[in-house]
Design an enzyme around this catalytic site. Sequence first.
Site, PDB file in Angstrom:
ATOM      1  N   ASP A 173       0.861  -1.187   0.000  1.00 30.28           N
ATOM      2  CA  ASP A 173       0.000   0.000   0.000  1.00 30.28           C
ATOM      3  C   ASP A 173       0.900   1.241   0.000  1.00 30.28           C
ATOM      4  O   ASP A 173       1.788   1.372   0.854  1.00 30.28           O
ATOM      5  CB  ASP A 173      -0.914   0.009   1.223  1.00 30.28           C
ATOM      6  CG  ASP A 173      -1.975   1.086   1.109  1.00 30.28           C
ATOM      7  OD1 ASP A 173      -3.060   0.775   0.558  1.00 30.28           O
ATOM      8  OD2 ASP A 173      -1.710   2.227   1.554  1.00 30.28           O
ATOM      9  N   ASN A 178      -2.430  12.779  -4.625  1.00 36.43           N
ATOM     10  CA  ASN A 178      -3.493  13.180  -5.547  1.00 36.43           C
ATOM     11  C   ASN A 178      -3.994  14.592  -5.242  1.00 36.43           C
ATOM     12  O   ASN A 178      -4.215  15.396  -6.167  1.00 36.43           O
ATOM     13  CB  ASN A 178      -4.659  12.179  -5.468  1.00 36.43           C
ATOM     14  CG  ASN A 178      -4.382  10.919  -6.274  1.00 36.43           C
ATOM     15  OD1 ASN A 178      -3.648  10.955  -7.262  1.00 36.43           O
ATOM     16  ND2 ASN A 178      -4.965   9.810  -5.841  1.00 36.43           N
ATOM     17  N   HIS A 191      -4.466  14.223  -9.967  1.00 36.35           N
ATOM     18  CA  HIS A 191      -4.639  12.792 -10.269  1.00 36.35           C
ATOM     19  C   HIS A 191      -3.707  12.314 -11.376  1.00 36.35           C
ATOM     20  O   HIS A 191      -3.328  11.129 -11.401  1.00 36.35           O
ATOM     21  CB  HIS A 191      -6.095  12.513 -10.635  1.00 36.35           C
ATOM     22  CG  HIS A 191      -7.028  12.603  -9.461  1.00 36.35           C
ATOM     23  ND1 HIS A 191      -7.153  11.591  -8.536  1.00 36.35           N
ATOM     24  CD2 HIS A 191      -7.858  13.601  -9.052  1.00 36.35           C
ATOM     25  CE1 HIS A 191      -8.033  11.940  -7.606  1.00 36.35           C
ATOM     26  NE2 HIS A 191      -8.480  13.169  -7.899  1.00 36.35           N
ATOM     27  N   ASP A 200      -1.488   9.035 -11.071  1.00 37.75           N
ATOM     28  CA  ASP A 200      -1.453   7.960 -12.070  1.00 37.75           C
ATOM     29  C   ASP A 200      -0.017   7.662 -12.504  1.00 37.75           C
ATOM     30  O   ASP A 200       0.363   6.498 -12.705  1.00 37.75           O
ATOM     31  CB  ASP A 200      -2.285   8.343 -13.294  1.00 37.75           C
ATOM     32  CG  ASP A 200      -3.775   8.371 -12.988  1.00 37.75           C
ATOM     33  OD1 ASP A 200      -4.176   7.854 -11.926  1.00 37.75           O
ATOM     34  OD2 ASP A 200      -4.531   8.922 -13.816  1.00 37.75           O
ATOM     35  N   GLU A 223      -4.477   2.541  -4.588  1.00 33.63           N
ATOM     36  CA  GLU A 223      -3.026   2.460  -4.405  1.00 33.63           C
ATOM     37  C   GLU A 223      -2.604   1.144  -3.768  1.00 33.63           C
ATOM     38  O   GLU A 223      -1.464   0.987  -3.337  1.00 33.63           O
ATOM     39  CB  GLU A 223      -2.543   3.619  -3.528  1.00 33.63           C
ATOM     40  CG  GLU A 223      -2.949   3.555  -2.063  1.00 33.63           C
ATOM     41  CD  GLU A 223      -4.328   4.139  -1.790  1.00 33.63           C
ATOM     42  OE1 GLU A 223      -4.596   4.491  -0.635  1.00 33.63           O
ATOM     43  OE2 GLU A 223      -5.128   4.247  -2.749  1.00 33.63           O
TER      44      GLU A 223
END
Length: 363
Positions: free
Chosen positions: A231, A239, A244, A248, A274
């Site tokens: 994680d 973000n 975002h 990404d 994530e």
Amino acid sequence: MRAEEVLEDGASNRAAGRLGASIPVAVDASELRSRCIERLCESSEEFIELVVSCTGDITHVSPSLARRLGRQGASLTDVGLSEVLSAEARAWLLGGHAATPGPRVLHFIDSLGHPFSARVLVLVEPGRFRALGLLTAACDVNEQRQLYSLNNELAVSSRELSRQRRQLETLVAQTRARELELLEAYQTIERIARTDPLTGLFNRRVLDEELPKVLERASLARRPVSVLVIDLDHFKQINDRFGHDAGDQVLAEVAAVMRRNTRENDLAVRLGGEELMLVLSGVGCDRALALANDLRRGIGNVSVSVSAVDSRVTASIGVATWTGTEEPLPVLLARADAAMYRAKVEGRDRCVVAEPPRPAPCS
């Protein structure tokens, strides 16, 4: 009277040659008849004799001609000349042309109405005509036309078959090309259905399908399987702070790190958001922990930079190992997930090994 010529075609010469002598030219009619009958009648089935009166009545037919006419055993003297000779031959024979010396081709008709030809010499005797000769090997004009027509039909059919074969070959090639296109399309759809589009890792569907198979094979081989739950730390802040698109990009780079640190038969999966997972076949706890730390350090080299502001990416990793016990799959995944949360509680950017499975209670 005297004949000026006798049969001079190839068939007659061959027949005479077989008898050891040739028929002389310009002999008396009776002498010619006697020699032909003596030398040919009994030695060659091709030899024929037909005697017709000046009124058109048949008075004599040789056995060979009777067989060819298909009238063996029948009295041909009661058969009209129109039933055995073509109209052209009858007109020539009875019209006075037969007095001209020389060989002639007469067209006959058998009992089935099929025409055939014979090369003959017609002798004019008192009150009758005598035709002596050999059956020709060649077909008559009508049969030649029929054969020519059949050959043309065969040629047309052959060309049509060739055309249809070419069309079929083209159709087969097009079908194969279409099959390849469909196969490629199917493989593309299958890849899309099994792959996370952002990271290129396997998706949750593949994990659900393949992980039970991995454990089954490991159980048969008595080999361990380790699961790493990964994680990314503070991903929501990335973000929120950088957007975002930056998030990404981080996920794509982390996925690249995972691919560099895994083998071909390992399962690298994006569970969602994530959260990622790595399934290591045949890897025990100690080695899995070492690989997890290598992976953690590789992720630590990933950073996001927007408007001259840099942010380093870290990850918390939980490690759980399945050793062929009766531990259910959900319990294995829960232990790995719990170890990942312990890593976060203990300060993030670290790897934690899961507690061993609890023994099943006695019943």
